[in-house]
Scaffold this active site. Structure first.
Site, PDB file in Angstrom:
ATOM      1  N   LYS A 110       0.835  -1.193   0.000  1.00  0.00           N
ATOM      2  CA  LYS A 110       0.000   0.000   0.000  1.00  0.00           C
ATOM      3  C   LYS A 110       0.874   1.250   0.000  1.00  0.00           C
ATOM      4  O   LYS A 110       0.642   2.196  -0.744  1.00  0.00           O
ATOM      5  CB  LYS A 110      -0.923  -0.010   1.226  1.00  0.00           C
ATOM      6  CG  LYS A 110      -2.287   0.556   0.931  1.00  0.00           C
ATOM      7  CD  LYS A 110      -3.298   0.250   2.003  1.00  0.00           C
ATOM      8  CE  LYS A 110      -4.633   0.866   1.574  1.00  0.00           C
ATOM      9  NZ  LYS A 110      -5.693   0.660   2.543  1.00  0.00           N
ATOM     10  N   LYS A 189      -5.592 -16.988 -12.610  1.00  0.00           N
ATOM     11  CA  LYS A 189      -6.028 -17.472 -11.294  1.00  0.00           C
ATOM     12  C   LYS A 189      -7.364 -16.810 -10.916  1.00  0.00           C
ATOM     13  O   LYS A 189      -7.529 -15.605 -11.080  1.00  0.00           O
ATOM     14  CB  LYS A 189      -4.956 -17.109 -10.256  1.00  0.00           C
ATOM     15  CG  LYS A 189      -5.337 -17.536  -8.859  1.00  0.00           C
ATOM     16  CD  LYS A 189      -4.324 -17.062  -7.838  1.00  0.00           C
ATOM     17  CE  LYS A 189      -4.834 -17.434  -6.466  1.00  0.00           C
ATOM     18  NZ  LYS A 189      -4.713 -16.577  -5.403  1.00  0.00           N
ATOM     19  N   LYS A 192     -11.120 -12.382  -6.753  1.00  0.00           N
ATOM     20  CA  LYS A 192     -12.006 -11.196  -6.715  1.00  0.00           C
ATOM     21  C   LYS A 192     -11.362 -10.033  -7.454  1.00  0.00           C
ATOM     22  O   LYS A 192     -12.039  -9.297  -8.157  1.00  0.00           O
ATOM     23  CB  LYS A 192     -12.202 -10.726  -5.258  1.00  0.00           C
ATOM     24  CG  LYS A 192     -13.160 -11.505  -4.445  1.00  0.00           C
ATOM     25  CD  LYS A 192     -13.512 -10.756  -3.167  1.00  0.00           C
ATOM     26  CE  LYS A 192     -12.373 -10.627  -2.167  1.00  0.00           C
ATOM     27  NZ  LYS A 192     -12.043 -11.860  -1.442  1.00  0.00           N
TER      28      LYS A 192
HETATM   29  P1  ADP Z   1      -9.274 -13.425  -3.711  1.00  0.00           P
HETATM   30  O1  ADP Z   1      -8.012 -13.644  -4.505  1.00  0.00           O
HETATM   31  O2  ADP Z   1     -10.478 -13.740  -4.504  1.00  0.00           O
HETATM   32  O3  ADP Z   1      -9.326 -12.053  -3.049  1.00  0.00           O
HETATM   33  P2  ADP Z   1      -8.609 -14.296  -1.065  1.00  0.00           P
HETATM   34  O4  ADP Z   1      -7.272 -13.673  -1.186  1.00  0.00           O
HETATM   35  O5  ADP Z   1      -9.623 -13.682  -0.164  1.00  0.00           O
HETATM   36  O6  ADP Z   1      -9.228 -14.475  -2.533  1.00  0.00           O
HETATM   37  O7  ADP Z   1      -8.400 -15.822  -0.670  1.00  0.00           O
HETATM   38  C1  ADP Z   1      -8.955 -16.495   0.415  1.00  0.00           C
HETATM   39  C2  ADP Z   1      -8.390 -17.901   0.410  1.00  0.00           C
HETATM   40  O8  ADP Z   1      -8.755 -18.609  -0.808  1.00  0.00           O
HETATM   41  C3  ADP Z   1      -6.867 -17.929   0.454  1.00  0.00           C
HETATM   42  O9  ADP Z   1      -6.454 -18.946   1.358  1.00  0.00           O
HETATM   43  C4  ADP Z   1      -6.427 -18.284  -0.947  1.00  0.00           C
HETATM   44  O10 ADP Z   1      -5.246 -19.038  -0.940  1.00  0.00           O
HETATM   45  C5  ADP Z   1      -7.598 -19.103  -1.481  1.00  0.00           C
HETATM   46  N1  ADP Z   1      -7.782 -18.855  -2.937  1.00  0.00           N
HETATM   47  C6  ADP Z   1      -8.222 -17.715  -3.503  1.00  0.00           C
HETATM   48  N2  ADP Z   1      -8.276 -17.830  -4.862  1.00  0.00           N
HETATM   49  C7  ADP Z   1      -7.845 -19.080  -5.157  1.00  0.00           C
HETATM   50  C8  ADP Z   1      -7.678 -19.806  -6.379  1.00  0.00           C
HETATM   51  N3  ADP Z   1      -7.984 -19.282  -7.559  1.00  0.00           N
HETATM   52  N4  ADP Z   1      -7.215 -21.068  -6.303  1.00  0.00           N
HETATM   53  C9  ADP Z   1      -6.922 -21.626  -5.094  1.00  0.00           C
HETATM   54  N5  ADP Z   1      -7.060 -20.985  -3.917  1.00  0.00           N
HETATM   55  C10 ADP Z   1      -7.522 -19.739  -3.925  1.00  0.00           C
END
Ligand code: ADP
Ligand code: TRP
Length: 320
Positions: A110, A189, A192
């Protein structure tokens, strides 16, 4: 073994969250004493709308219950319902070097982008350490991105123990299985941040439409294709049985199929796979009293443990 993990209530869960994290947390409830909480205090660093935070918190609890978290096996609670954790945070904060937090990536990124950070984001890892230490956690299952925070937690526990005598249990991170990386609708990947997610819950027809819009390449239908290189195949594999997956792989290698068929297979298989969770979710929505009761009982159990640990820490450093 005391296993603990927290989930931030910052949005609706997607397939990546399930296969990459939630499913693995829930599996651990079988052999362990699992503590799982909704990290609403952490979410407050990003969600700045009261009604939204309340709704996301309740939603996250219902998601976990619908996906198989069993309150008779594990303890499910909301972070802020255990005030002992916030109190313990201060005790840890007094022994936290600024430099340690300055190196933490969320704050560092940030700052590098020139976005103003607040003290909540800066001290986020100390609150997280307190979450872990307050319950004498031994194993903390997390995604790769959280490993640094577990290291901070171990540092803080070590220096507190060193200064005041053995007080905290030293936790270990358990990184989740990476072969579980789920691709999104554009092949990157699923995340969000890339707006390429497929949600676990929601209108089935809408999700089906999103699946039908997944990007594919434009090679001729007849060409044989390597299944492992294709994100549509990787999505199918999440849901299909071993035989179904093998049959799909054989079809890829033969060629002579359209991606439309594969998309339809992904939609059908995912619908079946999540059908039970979806109906449980709907039941929970119409039985909010039950959900609140689970969270109340969970918080009560969590407070007992955290109160004991907080007392131990207070006595150790001369507050009692
Ligand atoms: P995002 O990338 O959608 O913001 P988060 O960072 O909130 O997701 O991830 C929450 C959990 O889900 C973490 O433990 C992360 O490793 C897992 N995760 C998120 N996206 C994936 C993905 N595409 N494949 C596998 N695990 C994921
Ligand atoms: N910071 C974690 C995340 O964003 C959530 C979290 C908060 C957590 N406290 C925790 C995870 C304690 C494990 C242990 O995903």
């Amino acid at each position: 073994m005391r296993v603990l993990s927290g989930i931030q209530p910052t949005g609706r869960p997607h397939w990546g969250n399930y296969f990459g994290a939630i499913r693995q947390y829930i599996e651990l409830q079988e052999e362990n004493d699992g503590f799982y909480f909704i990290a609403d205090l952490h979410a407050l660093t990003t969600v700045r709308e009261a009604e939204m935070l309340r709704q996301y918190t309740l939603d996250s609890a219902m998601d976990l219950l619908a996906l198989g978290l069993d309150p008779n096996k594990a303890t499910l609670f909301v972070q802020s319902q255990v005030p002992e954790v916030s109190e313990l945070t201060w005790l840890l904060m007094t022994g936290t070097p600024m430099g340690l937090l300055e190196r933490c990536h969320a704050y560092k990124e940030k700052k590098a982008k020139g976005i103003p950070a607040d003290a909540g984001l800066f001290t986020y890892p100390v609150l997280m350490a307190s979450d872990i230490l307050a319950y004498d956690s031994q194993v903390v299952p997390v995604g790769e991105d959280q490993v640094q925070h577990i290291e901070v937690c171990r540092d803080l526990a070590g220096s507190f123990n060193h200064a005041f005598g053995e007080t905290f249990v030293m936790p270990k991170a358990k990184t989740l299985d990476h072969s579980a990386k789920v691709p999104g609708t554009d092949g990157q990947k699923m995340s969000k941040s890339y707006s390429n997610t497929l949600p676990l819950f929601g209108d089935v027809k809408k999700i089906r439409k999103q699946i039908m819009r997944i990007t594919t390449d434009s090679r001729p239908m007849d060409d044989p294709k390597e299944p492992e290189d294709d994100h549509l195949f990787q999505l199918y594999r999440l849901f299909g049985s071993a035989e179904q997956t093998e049959a799909m792989a054989a079809m890829y290698r033969r060629g002579g199929f359209g991606y439309g068929e594969v998309k339809k297979a992904v939609a059908d298989a995912s619908e079946t796979y999540f059908a039970e969770a979806r109906s449980r979710r709907a039941e929970l929505e119409s039985n909010l009293d039950y959900v609140h009761e689970v969270l109340r009982n969970g918080a009560e159990r969590a407070r007992e443990v955290a109160g004991e640990v907080l007392g131990r820490a207070q006595r150790a450093c001369g507050l009692r």
